[in-house]
Design a protein around this motif. Structure first.
Motif, PDB file in Angstrom:
ATOM      1  N   ASP A 368       1.228  -1.031   0.456  1.00  0.00           N
ATOM      2  CA  ASP A 368       0.026  -0.018  -0.046  1.00  0.00           C
ATOM      3  C   ASP A 368       0.570   1.197  -0.024  1.00  0.00           C
ATOM      4  O   ASP A 368       0.628   2.373   1.197  1.00  0.00           O
ATOM      5  N   GLY A 369       2.143   0.920  -0.562  1.00  0.00           N
ATOM      6  CA  GLY A 369       3.016   2.267  -0.905  1.00  0.00           C
ATOM      7  C   GLY A 369       3.423   2.340   0.347  1.00  0.00           C
ATOM      8  O   GLY A 369       3.721   3.471   0.900  1.00  0.00           O
ATOM      9  N   GLY A 370       3.344   1.767   1.563  1.00  0.00           N
ATOM     10  CA  GLY A 370       3.975   2.066   2.901  1.00  0.00           C
ATOM     11  C   GLY A 370       3.192   2.466   3.773  1.00  0.00           C
ATOM     12  O   GLY A 370       3.672   2.451   4.973  1.00  0.00           O
ATOM     13  N   LEU A 371       1.985   3.034   3.282  1.00  0.00           N
ATOM     14  CA  LEU A 371       1.287   3.297   3.845  1.00  0.00           C
ATOM     15  C   LEU A 371       0.522   3.208   5.292  1.00  0.00           C
ATOM     16  O   LEU A 371       0.145   1.895   4.948  1.00  0.00           O
ATOM     17  N   LEU A 372       0.946   3.879   6.306  1.00  0.00           N
ATOM     18  CA  LEU A 372       0.253   3.692   7.766  1.00  0.00           C
ATOM     19  C   LEU A 372      -1.292   3.489   7.699  1.00  0.00           C
ATOM     20  O   LEU A 372      -1.674   4.223   7.532  1.00  0.00           O
ATOM     21  N   ARG A 373      -1.876   2.600   8.832  1.00  0.00           N
ATOM     22  CA  ARG A 373      -3.423   2.270   9.175  1.00  0.00           C
ATOM     23  C   ARG A 373      -2.664   2.866  10.602  1.00  0.00           C
ATOM     24  O   ARG A 373      -2.560   2.370  11.377  1.00  0.00           O
ATOM     25  N   ASN A 374      -4.388   3.764  11.016  1.00  0.00           N
ATOM     26  CA  ASN A 374      -4.770   3.993  12.179  1.00  0.00           C
ATOM     27  C   ASN A 374      -5.142   2.635  12.276  1.00  0.00           C
ATOM     28  O   ASN A 374      -6.174   2.113  12.412  1.00  0.00           O
ATOM     29  N   PRO A 375      -4.610   2.313  13.301  1.00  0.00           N
ATOM     30  CA  PRO A 375      -4.691   1.506  14.405  1.00  0.00           C
ATOM     31  C   PRO A 375      -6.684   0.912  15.280  1.00  0.00           C
ATOM     32  O   PRO A 375      -7.458  -0.168  15.615  1.00  0.00           O
ATOM     33  N   THR A 376      -6.711   2.278  15.212  1.00  0.00           N
ATOM     34  CA  THR A 376      -8.348   2.368  15.502  1.00  0.00           C
ATOM     35  C   THR A 376      -9.236   2.197  15.096  1.00  0.00           C
ATOM     36  O   THR A 376     -10.433   1.798  15.213  1.00  0.00           O
ATOM     37  N   ASN A 377      -9.350   2.704  13.484  1.00  0.00           N
ATOM     38  CA  ASN A 377      -9.800   2.632  12.429  1.00  0.00           C
ATOM     39  C   ASN A 377      -9.866   2.008  11.038  1.00  0.00           C
ATOM     40  O   ASN A 377     -11.062   2.007  10.323  1.00  0.00           O
ATOM     41  N   PHE A 378      -8.685   2.123  11.094  1.00  0.00           N
ATOM     42  CA  PHE A 378      -7.941   0.907   9.830  1.00  0.00           C
ATOM     43  C   PHE A 378      -8.091   2.359   8.790  1.00  0.00           C
ATOM     44  O   PHE A 378      -7.472   1.748   7.991  1.00  0.00           O
ATOM     45  N   ASP A 379      -8.530   3.230   8.916  1.00  0.00           N
ATOM     46  CA  ASP A 379      -7.818   4.420   8.064  1.00  0.00           C
ATOM     47  C   ASP A 379      -6.626   5.062   7.972  1.00  0.00           C
ATOM     48  O   ASP A 379      -5.687   4.549   9.056  1.00  0.00           O
ATOM     49  N   SER A 380      -6.631   5.741   6.910  1.00  0.00           N
ATOM     50  CA  SER A 380      -5.137   6.184   7.044  1.00  0.00           C
ATOM     51  C   SER A 380      -5.054   7.275   7.417  1.00  0.00           C
ATOM     52  O   SER A 380      -3.372   7.865   7.411  1.00  0.00           O
ATOM     53  N   ARG A 381      -5.664   8.652   8.587  1.00  0.00           N
ATOM     54  CA  ARG A 381      -5.455   9.009   8.547  1.00  0.00           C
ATOM     55  C   ARG A 381      -5.079   9.441  10.468  1.00  0.00           C
ATOM     56  O   ARG A 381      -5.643   8.581  10.996  1.00  0.00           O
ATOM     57  N   PHE A 382      -4.190   9.691  10.049  1.00  0.00           N
ATOM     58  CA  PHE A 382      -3.888  10.142  11.936  1.00  0.00           C
ATOM     59  C   PHE A 382      -3.874  11.073  12.654  1.00  0.00           C
ATOM     60  O   PHE A 382      -3.686  12.615  11.682  1.00  0.00           O
ATOM     61  N   GLU A 383      -5.316  11.291  13.218  1.00  0.00           N
ATOM     62  CA  GLU A 383      -5.380  12.789  13.749  1.00  0.00           C
ATOM     63  C   GLU A 383      -4.258  13.424  14.946  1.00  0.00           C
ATOM     64  O   GLU A 383      -3.632  12.547  15.964  1.00  0.00           O
ATOM     65  N   LEU A 384      -3.490  14.281  14.917  1.00  0.00           N
ATOM     66  CA  LEU A 384      -1.957  14.840  15.197  1.00  0.00           C
ATOM     67  C   LEU A 384      -2.169  14.724  16.800  1.00  0.00           C
ATOM     68  O   LEU A 384      -1.249  14.251  17.880  1.00  0.00           O
ATOM     69  N   THR A 385      -3.286  15.266  17.720  1.00  0.00           N
ATOM     70  CA  THR A 385      -3.696  14.881  19.300  1.00  0.00           C
ATOM     71  C   THR A 385      -3.851  13.412  19.030  1.00  0.00           C
ATOM     72  O   THR A 385      -3.677  13.370  20.532  1.00  0.00           O
ATOM     73  N   MET A 387      -2.202  11.403  18.287  1.00  0.00           N
ATOM     74  CA  MET A 387      -1.258   9.965  17.928  1.00  0.00           C
ATOM     75  C   MET A 387      -0.162   8.830  19.156  1.00  0.00           C
ATOM     76  O   MET A 387      -0.776  10.190  20.040  1.00  0.00           O
ATOM     77  N   ASP A 388       0.135   8.009  18.580  1.00  0.00           N
ATOM     78  CA  ASP A 388       0.829   7.625  19.807  1.00  0.00           C
ATOM     79  C   ASP A 388       2.243   8.311  19.649  1.00  0.00           C
ATOM     80  O   ASP A 388       2.448   8.753  18.786  1.00  0.00           O
ATOM     81  N   PRO A 389       2.379   8.815  20.803  1.00  0.00           N
ATOM     82  CA  PRO A 389       3.336   9.801  21.066  1.00  0.00           C
ATOM     83  C   PRO A 389       4.696   9.437  20.788  1.00  0.00           C
ATOM     84  O   PRO A 389       5.144  10.003  19.469  1.00  0.00           O
ATOM     85  N   THR A 390       4.843   8.075  20.288  1.00  0.00           N
ATOM     86  CA  THR A 390       6.347   7.518  19.359  1.00  0.00           C
ATOM     87  C   THR A 390       6.641   7.755  18.058  1.00  0.00           C
ATOM     88  O   THR A 390       7.429   8.581  17.364  1.00  0.00           O
ATOM     89  N   LEU A 391       5.421   7.463  17.533  1.00  0.00           N
ATOM     90  CA  LEU A 391       5.221   8.072  16.287  1.00  0.00           C
ATOM     91  C   LEU A 391       4.789   9.387  15.576  1.00  0.00           C
ATOM     92  O   LEU A 391       6.037  10.026  14.994  1.00  0.00           O
TER      93      LEU A 391
END
Length: 486
Positions: A368-385, A387-391
């Motif tokens: 998938d082009g290296g695209l990460l998936r949000n583990p909460t909903n498997f969407d490709s978007r991560f809301e900044l507030t 996000m996992d702090p390490t990521l």
């Protein structure tokens, strides 16, 4: 909830309800260190209540009873414990009242009571396995069983386990009942559209700034010689145990590299639902009581397992993990390879997505082009507030189209380290919900509302059909549900 609640408030409530599961107080399999404040015990027992039949109700001091729901009695002390639990978990209790806590405890008991009526089963093996995982996690955090018992003011392990059993049995019954109520509920595209249309424009949810992230991963592998060294070490340990009656527990403490079980002699209690690696579970369930496995491999390294006790579908096991050493030379080669890939992308030889497909070792993202998936909903978007702090720290300083330098990342689960390069592929500013751009999020909110309405109707119907009484002191509470049956 009352009809006066706005749609936005309802959405907020739905999010809280589905995130927290049972609500204010849950015993989880892992409790973060930030919750372990030693000045006052973290009340993992906060949901405790004695299960008594209504016939036994008269035996309890009347002014100590807050309410009765079916076969469950809620004591005033249960409310106090729940409030302490909230505070110890860092939650704000400024707007939390005893009435709201009592209402939530009554909901939980109604779910559990009806689960029993509907013959929804929670086996002793399931409950005990959950309790064992919680105890193992707590012992690992606190240091020893003795410290754990002192921390929770318990005289012995048996009383601690008995209390934890009651909590987990009630919680698991309640969860299964809630799952049954909403199972099979879906929303059609038209229902999603109607849900969005009925939200007034000035009340539509605002979604925070988001980003999409892609990565290319190189996972250095140990050499064949290092793998054989790990196997040989396990065989030596196994032989010493079998031939010289050495203690498996002591060997695990001395040699195992599993951070989750090393301190307690490699011990785990498992059922077939335990979420360990398939190879691990297959070996564990192939052993007879008292048998030690041959060395075998998982993604975490090489193991041997000792089957200590078999109880139906539950196993008490001990294991030792040895991870083959990955040399600095192998790590350096992985970093150099990523440097070369990064430069190739910068020079335009291939795109980031093409490089991910051809060079990344991470099967979950490379196609998938290296695209990460949000583990909460498997969407490709991560809301900044959120996000996992390490990521977040790995990508927060990346500019548009910039590719990070190789990043060394340790596996928090104890697996081998890996190198990766990262890129922010898209950014989305904070914005009011847009139907076409935010369809997946709106679909999720529509589904939650439908689930909420289903649960609301279920609650109303079953309150009417269940024996419920509320202490006179609590009858003036402005409950969300009609507990007083007026």
């Amino acid at each position: 909830m009352t009809s006066e609640i706005t749609i936005n408030n309802k959405i907020a409530f739905l999010s809280l309800m589905l995130i927290s599961g049972l609500g204010f107080s849950q015993v989880t399999d892992s409790i973060p260190d930030s919750q372990m404040e030693l000045h006052e015990p973290v009340t993992a027992m906060a949901m405790e209540t004695d299960k008594d039949t209504v016939n036994d109700f008269k035996k309890i001091k009347l002014d100590g009873v807050a309410a009765v729901v079916g076969d469950y009695v809620i004591l005033d002390s249960d409310i106090d414990k729940t409030l302490i639990d909230l505070r110890n978990q860092g939650a704000s209790t400024q707007d939390v009242t005893r009435c709201s806590l009592l209402g939530k405890l009554m909901e939980d008991r109604l779910y559990a009571h009806q689960a029993v009526q509907d013959s929804i089963l929670v086996s002793d093996d399931e409950v005990n396995a959950t309790s064992d995982r919680q105890i193992q996690s707590l012992v690992a955090q606190i240091g020893s069983m003795d410290k754990l018992l002192r921390f929770y003011h318990k005289e012995d392990e048996a009383s601690f386990r008995e209390e934890l059993y009651k909590i987990n049995k009630l919680r698991m019954l309640s969860e299964k009942m809630q799952q049954k109520i909403v199972e099979g509920i879906e929303v059609t595209p038209e229902e999603v559209r109607q849900f969005f249309k009925k939200i007034p424009e000035d009340e539509r949810p605002v979604f925070g700034a988001e980003m999409e992230i892609a990565q290319i991963v190189k996972s250095p592998q140990p050499t064949a010689a290092e793998k054989q060294k790990a196997i040989d070490k396990l065989n030596t340990i196994k032989a010493d145990i079998e031939d010289n009656n050495a203690s498996f527990s002591v060997k695990a403490i001395l040699y195992s590299q599993d951070p989750g079980s090393k301190s307690n002699g490699g011990a785990y209690s498992i059922t077939k639902q335990t979420g360990f690696a398939k190879e691990f579970m297959d070996v564990a369930y192939s052993l007879q009581q008292g048998e030690i496995s041959e060395p075998f491999e998982t993604d975490f390294g090489y193991h041997i397992i000792y089957c200590e006790k078999i109880r139906g579908q539950e196993r008490d096991i001990r294991h030792i993990l040895i991870q083959p050493e990955i040399s600095q030379k192998v790590l350096d080669n992985a970093r150099k390879e990523l440097d070369s890939i990064r430069q190739g992308i910068i020079d335009g030889k291939f795109t980031f997505a093409q490089a991910a497909l051809n060079f990344s070792d991470e099967k979950e993202t490379k196609f998938d082009g290296g695209l990460l998936r949000n583990p909460t909903n498997f969407d490709s978007r991560f809301e900044l507030t959120k996000m996992d702090p390490t990521l977040y720290n790995q990508v927060r300083n990346l500019k548009d189209n910039e590719i990070s330098q190789p990043i060394l990342e340790e596996d928090p689960r104890g697996g081998s380290p890996k190198y990766k390069i990262m890129k922010v592929t898209n950014r989305y500013d904070e914005h009011v919900a847009d139907f076409s751009k935010d369809y997946l999020k709106i679909q999720e909110l529509a589904l939650r509302e439908k689930q909420f309405n289903t649960i609301k109707k279920w609650m109303k119907d079953h309150i009417e059909d269940t024996y419920i009484t509320v202490n006179a002191e609590n009858r003036d509470c402005n409950f969300a549900n009609n507990w007083v049956k007026e």
